[in-house]
Each structure stands twice: as structure tokens, then as C-alpha cells.
Design an enzyme around this catalytic site. Sequence first.
Site, PDB file in Angstrom:
ATOM      1  N   TYR A 137     -28.933  -5.942  19.365  1.00 19.35           N
ATOM      2  CA  TYR A 137     -28.870  -6.782  20.578  1.00 19.35           C
ATOM      3  C   TYR A 137     -29.706  -6.198  21.726  1.00 19.35           C
ATOM      4  CZ  TYR A 137     -26.588  -8.827  24.721  1.00 19.35           C
ATOM      5  OH  TYR A 137     -26.323  -9.428  25.926  1.00 19.35           O
ATOM      6  N   LEU A 191     -30.365  -2.248   9.641  1.00 18.85           N
ATOM      7  CA  LEU A 191     -29.857  -3.636   9.613  1.00 18.85           C
ATOM      8  C   LEU A 191     -28.356  -3.710   9.331  1.00 18.85           C
ATOM      9  CD1 LEU A 191     -32.770  -5.644   7.883  1.00 18.85           C
ATOM     10  CD2 LEU A 191     -32.348  -5.303  10.317  1.00 18.85           C
ATOM     11  N   GLY A 245     -27.941  -4.939  13.047  1.00 17.33           N
ATOM     12  CA  GLY A 245     -29.065  -5.731  13.551  1.00 17.33           C
ATOM     13  C   GLY A 245     -29.469  -6.845  12.598  1.00 17.33           C
ATOM     14  N   ASN A 294     -22.518   8.505  12.949  1.00 14.57           N
ATOM     15  CA  ASN A 294     -23.693   7.702  13.360  1.00 14.57           C
ATOM     16  C   ASN A 294     -24.253   8.158  14.700  1.00 14.57           C
ATOM     17  OD1 ASN A 294     -23.526   6.151  11.094  1.00 14.57           O
ATOM     18  ND2 ASN A 294     -22.477   4.434  12.073  1.00 14.57           N
ATOM     19  N   TYR A 320     -15.885   6.699  20.934  1.00 16.13           N
ATOM     20  CA  TYR A 320     -17.218   6.158  21.224  1.00 16.13           C
ATOM     21  C   TYR A 320     -17.848   6.916  22.394  1.00 16.13           C
ATOM     22  CZ  TYR A 320     -20.665   3.014  23.288  1.00 16.13           C
ATOM     23  OH  TYR A 320     -21.797   2.512  23.851  1.00 16.13           O
ATOM     24  N   LYS A 344     -21.075   9.741  22.415  1.00 16.12           N
ATOM     25  CA  LYS A 344     -22.276   9.600  23.251  1.00 16.12           C
ATOM     26  C   LYS A 344     -22.435  10.807  24.175  1.00 16.12           C
ATOM     27  CE  LYS A 344     -24.018   5.555  22.105  1.00 16.12           C
ATOM     28  NZ  LYS A 344     -25.442   5.312  21.824  1.00 16.12           N
ATOM     29  N   ILE A 391      -7.344 -12.461  26.164  1.00 15.90           N
ATOM     30  CA  ILE A 391      -7.479 -11.525  27.295  1.00 15.90           C
ATOM     31  C   ILE A 391      -6.626 -10.307  26.973  1.00 15.90           C
ATOM     32  CG2 ILE A 391      -6.978 -11.124  29.736  1.00 15.90           C
ATOM     33  CD1 ILE A 391      -7.740 -13.903  30.370  1.00 15.90           C
ATOM     34  N   PHE A 392      -7.291  -9.155  26.864  1.00 18.35           N
ATOM     35  CA  PHE A 392      -6.572  -7.934  26.489  1.00 18.35           C
ATOM     36  C   PHE A 392      -6.076  -7.208  27.739  1.00 18.35           C
ATOM     37  CE2 PHE A 392      -9.711  -8.146  22.831  1.00 18.35           C
ATOM     38  CZ  PHE A 392      -8.787  -8.700  21.960  1.00 18.35           C
TER      39      PHE A 392
END
Length: 323
Positions: free
Chosen positions: A11, A33, A36, A92, A141, A145, A205-206
Site C-alpha cells: 500500500y 507479494l 502486496g 520479518n 509491532y 520497529k 468500533i473497538f
Amino acid sequence: MKVLVTGGAGYIGSACVEHLIQEGHQVIVYDNLSEGHRDAIHPDAHFIHNDLASSIDLHGCFQKHNPEAVIHVAASALVGESMANPSKYFTNNVANAVNLLDAAVNHGIKKFVFSSTCATYGIPESLPMAESLPQLPINPYGESKLMFEKILLWYQKIHNVEPVIFRYFNAAGATPERGEHHRIETHLIPNILKVALGQSSECMIFGTDYDTQDGTCIRDYIHISDLAQAHIKALNPGIQGAFNLGNGGGYSVRQVVNACIEVTQRPIKIVELPRREGDPPILVANASKASNILRWSPGLTSIHSIISSAWDWHLKHPHGYLD
Ligand code: UDP
């Protein structure tokens, strides 16, 4: 410049590639992919269908194509999934990213642009969030990073890499050609637009009990074309360091739903659910460092214009990319 873009079929990566090519750069897309889409890759980019897990393939790619800079966008990027499957995130986003960085260093690359995230800050001490805030992630996550940000700083010291770290806030919107299509969609705006398209019956809606004006989480939505422009500026000589990329304004989940109703002119049914694990209540950027040093400022700042661009793309591609 000749630039290697990992995740260039995804994206945000595909929008970066589109803008890089428009500005006259030569682009090599490296993508497995897994998330993607082949159809998202700009036709003028050279596509390499490979995995960052393979050091051999990476070395072959650098040897054959001789890129001058790397923009590393490829990653696993879902907060919720990272809470259920942290291993995927550390593999990853850290181990495979080190493979890429090592291949880049071995081939003499200095400029390494890395897609990081505001999730590295965790629950911010103050708002809007400047780069100097403590980075205390609350999900794997964000942690993955942050780990790679730190690795980059060591490579800067030891191997003279020139890292540009972009801490994205919430990427949103579409270019006329490229939009958001995840095989399993978890993001707010595309999920709301699916209801408007009649593909889902309701939008979830969380969490409605956050300490915010309407009880729902607040995020800073930034258009993918604005993100792409920052990457182009990052290629300029002398640019290094960490930069927040956001609009500097926050919208609650309910405000985003209402804006989607206004843009699409269609009813959107909502269902209120408990909080999603790992979600900080409010994330809003102070992007003045990017403005002062990078000379970057977002062009598409209103939530309505961001949603409109996404809606136009979804109307043209109701089932997303076909591959
Ligand atoms: N969210 C929501 N319903 C959805 C998807 C997301 O209420 O179907 C909320 C989510 O809990 C968060 C905000 O919308 O507070 C933005 O979530 P998103 O997954 O789009 O991006 P994130 O902030 O996790 O990167």
C-alpha cells in the site's frame, strides 16, 4: 537516483514507487507479494519477486542492479496481529531487515530510508508527539520497529550508514492509481468504506471507553502521497535522522466514521465492541522536525480529502487489485 524499494507492491510502498518514478528516479521493487499485489507495482519499475529472508537473493539483487539508495518499506504492520503472533513481527521486521541492511552495507550503500511507526512511542507522555519523546512500545509491532531503528543507529556509527527513519502516523487515502487493499483488512478507513460499498454489513468500533472526547481512539491520518513526498526528500544529500510524519491533527474513530458518511453519502452501520488489545488511546504527530529539516509538509490535510481519495479508488476498484 537508482533506488531499491522493498515492499514496493504494498500500500505505502507502491505509492512511494509511483511518486519516485514521476520525479524521474529509477526504481527496483523487491517484494515477496505476501501482502502486496503485482498490479500495484508501477509498470516502469523493475520487479524482483523475492524474500528478504534470503541473503543470497538480496546479494544477487544488489550485485545485478547496483542501487544507490534503499527505501525499506516491507514489513508486517498490524498491531492486533502482532499481539497474537509476535514471532512473525520479530522475524520479518527485525531479522529480515538485518539481512537487507547487511546486503546494503556490503554493497556500499549509505542512504537507507526506513519505514518506522508512531507505535514505537507506546502511550505518549505528551501530545502532539515530538521525536524526543521516550519510545516505550506497547505491542510487538512497535517493539520490532524500534529494535530496527536502534540497529540502524549502530550501523550508522560502525558502517557510516546514513539512516532516515520515518515514524509514520496512520497512512490513509489513495492516489488515482493505487489504493489500500489488504487481503485481510483490519484498518479503519477501508473497513468503513467496505460498508459504504455494501461489502460488509457494519463497521466495528473497538473501544468506546477511552479517555477522549467521544470515548474512541484518536489517530493522525496522513495521505500516502504526502508520505511518498517525504521519501523523495529523504534522498537529498545530508538528510539523516528520525522524523515523525503526520498531519498534526487527530480524529476519533467516530469522527472518521462520520466523515466517511459525509464523503460517501451512504449510510454506515456501526457496532460498538470492546477495546482492541495493544491500541494506545491517542496518537498525534508533532511533525515540525520534518518541516524544518526535510522541508516537508503535507498537502492533503483534511480528513475529508483523504477519505475522498480513498473512496474514489474503491469505487473504481471495488474488489481492490485483481491478483
Ligand atoms: N479501529 C476500529 N475499527 C476497525 C479498525 C480500526 O475501531 O475496524 C480503530 C482501532 O482500534 C484504532 C483506530 O481505529 O483505534 C485505527 O486503527 P487502524 O487499524 O486503522 O490503524 P492503527 O492505528 O492500528 O495503525
